[in-house]
Motif scaffolding. Structure first.
Motif, PDB file in Angstrom:
ATOM      1  N   ALA A  94       0.833  -1.207   0.000  1.00 15.40           N
ATOM      2  CA  ALA A  94       0.000   0.000   0.000  1.00 15.40           C
ATOM      3  C   ALA A  94       0.865   1.254   0.000  1.00 15.40           C
ATOM      4  N   VAL A  95       1.951   1.257   0.772  1.00 18.56           N
ATOM      5  CA  VAL A  95       2.846   2.409   0.803  1.00 18.56           C
ATOM      6  C   VAL A  95       3.476   2.643  -0.564  1.00 18.56           C
ATOM      7  N   SER A  96       3.946   1.558  -1.197  1.00 12.67           N
ATOM      8  CA  SER A  96       4.579   1.696  -2.506  1.00 12.67           C
ATOM      9  C   SER A  96       3.591   2.191  -3.554  1.00 12.67           C
ATOM     10  N   ILE A  97       2.347   1.672  -3.519  1.00 15.33           N
ATOM     11  CA  ILE A  97       1.332   2.123  -4.473  1.00 15.33           C
ATOM     12  C   ILE A  97       0.999   3.592  -4.235  1.00 15.33           C
ATOM     13  N   GLY A  98       0.821   3.978  -2.980  1.00 16.52           N
ATOM     14  CA  GLY A  98       0.502   5.368  -2.674  1.00 16.52           C
ATOM     15  C   GLY A  98       1.589   6.320  -3.127  1.00 16.52           C
ATOM     16  N   ILE A  99       2.846   5.972  -2.873  1.00 18.59           N
ATOM     17  CA  ILE A  99       3.963   6.831  -3.288  1.00 18.59           C
ATOM     18  C   ILE A  99       4.034   6.917  -4.808  1.00 18.59           C
ATOM     19  N   SER A 100       3.822   5.798  -5.502  1.00 17.52           N
ATOM     20  CA  SER A 100       3.859   5.801  -6.965  1.00 17.52           C
ATOM     21  C   SER A 100       2.779   6.703  -7.553  1.00 17.52           C
TER      22      SER A 100
END
Length: 610
Positions: free
Chosen positions: A280-286
């Protein structure tokens, strides 16, 4: 400074709106891309690495030793391939997100199907961008990566960075590393809009790179400030997420002593939470990165600022939860979690086998605290709790056995002549301590006899690992070593290792009772056919399968060289007989803590640290 703070405030406000009303189609697209790429690229990488590893005998691990992969042609192919696939996946994700971001900024609607179709149509451009960037960035980053182990080593022992300089880590190496980092940062900034030009303006990959460079050149300050305002909080978020789960992992493991159903369930839930949160963190940052760069792209290209309130369309549908608007998104998320958890964790939690904690082998003595292969390093290693002292032995021109690792003494004493060309009288004049630290000024190259004589005065539980390091120049080194060991009555306290099967065969013939070990840096069919008692294996090739096969043949496994505490924990839980490290004090303390853990906890630690 005030500009950075202002941009950071705007970015924080945008982040707030993005995470409150994240475009459902963007999330759907990202999950689809991650599932598709994991299904397509992971088997491909596994097949490629499997074929190459069977030839090179190497294994990627989370340690500095992975840098040696790029020093051979097969390894360079591996690194380039992985870099290319990662950049290709990143380009795919960012291409779709750029389309969604551009549509949101211009208050238009984009469908997932149309975005996927668009990406497939520009696939050649994305392939060109990914392959070109992979090659350029790899060339830029390699000199800098060669410096990182030196920095880690220096900071760990609290000494100046310039210890034991070489061509790579000397002044030339530092200049090359700094220059390569500056070039890479410059290229990263200059090519930040390449995907935007490829996707939105339909430029070829070369044209996209040129257009992006041209656009950035006239607005470099604004781009740099925007990226600083984005990456500073993003990196803090990533580090914070990793830190929280690292602490939580220790708490969960400590509270799960036995393999009960409740403990297995608790550990599985923890692994699921870690996987889902990190994803979720990686998707949000992307998503936020694509929105920020797309907004900046239009602002710079068209000369007008787009208001942050147009980032997301405000309609009745946008207020509804993402999963309700995309009911099939939940099954995809479940599949993603199963991929990362069930096959990687849950099935292995049930594996319980007898695990003995490894012995501590001091690599060239305590070489983080004293000059390697010196009497001081041997003495400090014993104080640090080492069970075995590993030393490298060579033979001088006049037949004296001395301690040194490299062919020459250039690393420790700035002497370029090779050991086998010098007499002991010549070598005895060299100072091997001053280059390490003024504290050890005047330290001399010890003889093997001096080391054995010193060790006769310490408890017999501490043994000596003598590695024959003659590089093929001293055929008599095996016989001379055995004769000296027997003459000094030290047979019961030594093991002898070497990369040379010929040298070990001679030792076996002369002293069948002395344990011998083959030093394995790469795999060949000869490894398993040699008559040895144990293997001393590089971290680049060691895995569970190697350990199991060695055990089936009644042979122990020692692993070298392990200086990272996470890696120490992982190998101690895998059942190796000894861990060879430059930091015996750190490993000794770690094993004392692990001695209080159950077999189940050690197995869980091994799984979660993999």
């Amino acid at each position: 400074m005030w500009e950075v703070i202002l941009i950071a405030k705007i970015g924080a406000k945008m982040m707030y709106h993005v995470f409150l009303k994240m475009p459902s189609k963007s999330v759907t697209f990202m999950v689809l891309m991650k599932v598709a790429f994991s299904l397509l690229t992971v088997p491909l990488i596994a097949l490629l690495l499997g074929s190459l590893f069977s030839f090179t005998g190497r294994k990627m691990i989370f340690d500095w030793s992975f840098l040696s992969l790029a020093e051979s042609f097969p390894g360079l192919v591996i690194v380039l391939t992985v870099a290319f696939l990662w950049l290709l996946g990143f380009s795919f994700e960012q291409s779709g997100l750029v389309k969604f971001s551009a549509a949101a900024l211009k208050e238009r609607e984009e469908r997932v199907r149309s975005v996927l179709a668009r990406i497939l149509r520009i696939l050649p451009r994305l392939l060109g961008l990914a392959s070109f960037k992979a090659g350029i960035f790899l060339l830029c980053i390699l000199p800098a990566l060669r410096i990182l182990p030196v920095l880690q080593r220096a900071f760990s022992r609290g000494l100046p960075v310039g210890m034991y300089p070489s061509v790579v880590t000397g002044p030339f190496g530092w200049m090359a590393a700094i220059m390569s980092l500056m070039i890479m940062i410059r290229l990263l900034v200059s090519w930040i809009f390449a995907i935007h030009y490829a996707v939105l303006d339909r430029k070829t990959f070369a044209g996209a790179l040129r257009a992006s460079t041209s656009l950035v050149n006239g607005n470099r300050k604004k781009v740099l400030l925007s990226m600083l305002a984005f990456w500073a909080p993003s990196l803090l978020l990533i580090i914070g997420n990793s830190f929280v789960f690292r602490i939580t992992r220790d708490v969960v493991i400590r509270s799960s002593y036995d393999p009960t159903s409740m403990n297995i369930l608790k550990l599985s839930i923890f692994a699921s939470a870690e996987t889902m949160t990190t994803t979720a963190v990686s998707i949000g940052i992307s998503i936020f990165y694509s929105i920020l760069t797309t907004r900046l792209f239009f602002a710079l290209k068209e000369g007008e600022a787009l208001h942050s309130q147009t980032l997301l369309r405000k309609d009745a549908v946008a207020d509804r939860p993402v999963v309700i608007r995309r009911p099939w998104l939940l099954p995809l998320l479940i599949i993603l979690v199963i991929q990362g958890v069930f096959f990687g964790y849950l099935g292995r939690f049930l594996v319980v086998s007898e695990i003995e904690l490894p012995l501590v082998t001091a690599h060239r003595g305590s070489s983080f605290k004293a000059p390697e292969n010196s009497l001081s390093a041997v003495r400090i290693a014993i104080e640090d709790g080492a069970d075995i002292i590993e030393i490298d032995v060579q033979m001088t021109r006049d037949g004296v056995l001395v301690l040194n690792h490299d062919r020459s003494l250039s690393k420790v004493a700035s002497v370029g002549e090779r050991v086998h060309t010098l007499t002991y009288a010549d070598i005895a004049e060299f100072d091997i301590g001053s280059r390490f630290s003024n504290e050890f000024a005047g330290e001399r190259v010890p003889t093997l006899a001096e080391v054995i004589q010193y060790m006769t005065g310490i408890p017999p539980s501490v043994k000596l690992n003598i590695e024959l390091k003659d590089y093929g120049y001293s055929p008599e080194i095996s016989r001379a070593t055995i004769e000296l060991v027997k003459e000094m009555g030290f047979e019961s306290r030594v093991v002898i290792t070497s990369t040379s099967i010929e040298r070990l065969t001679t030792v076996r013939e002369l002293a069948p009772d002395i344990p011998i070990g083959l030093v394995v840096g790469y795999l060949t069919s000869l490894v398993w056919s040699v008559d040895v008692d144990f293997y001393s294996v590089s971290t680049t090739i060691l895995n569970d399968r190697f350990i199991q096969r060695a055990r089936s043949m009644g042979r122990d496994v020692h692993v070298w060289t392990v200086n990272n505490t996470d890696t120490m924990s992982r190998y101690s839980s895998m059942g190796v007989a000894s861990i060879i490290t430059d930091r015996p004090d750190v490993l000794s303390k770690l094993l004392l803590r692990q001695a209080e853990m159950s077999i189940f906890q050690l197995r869980v630690l091994s799984i979660l640290m993999t």
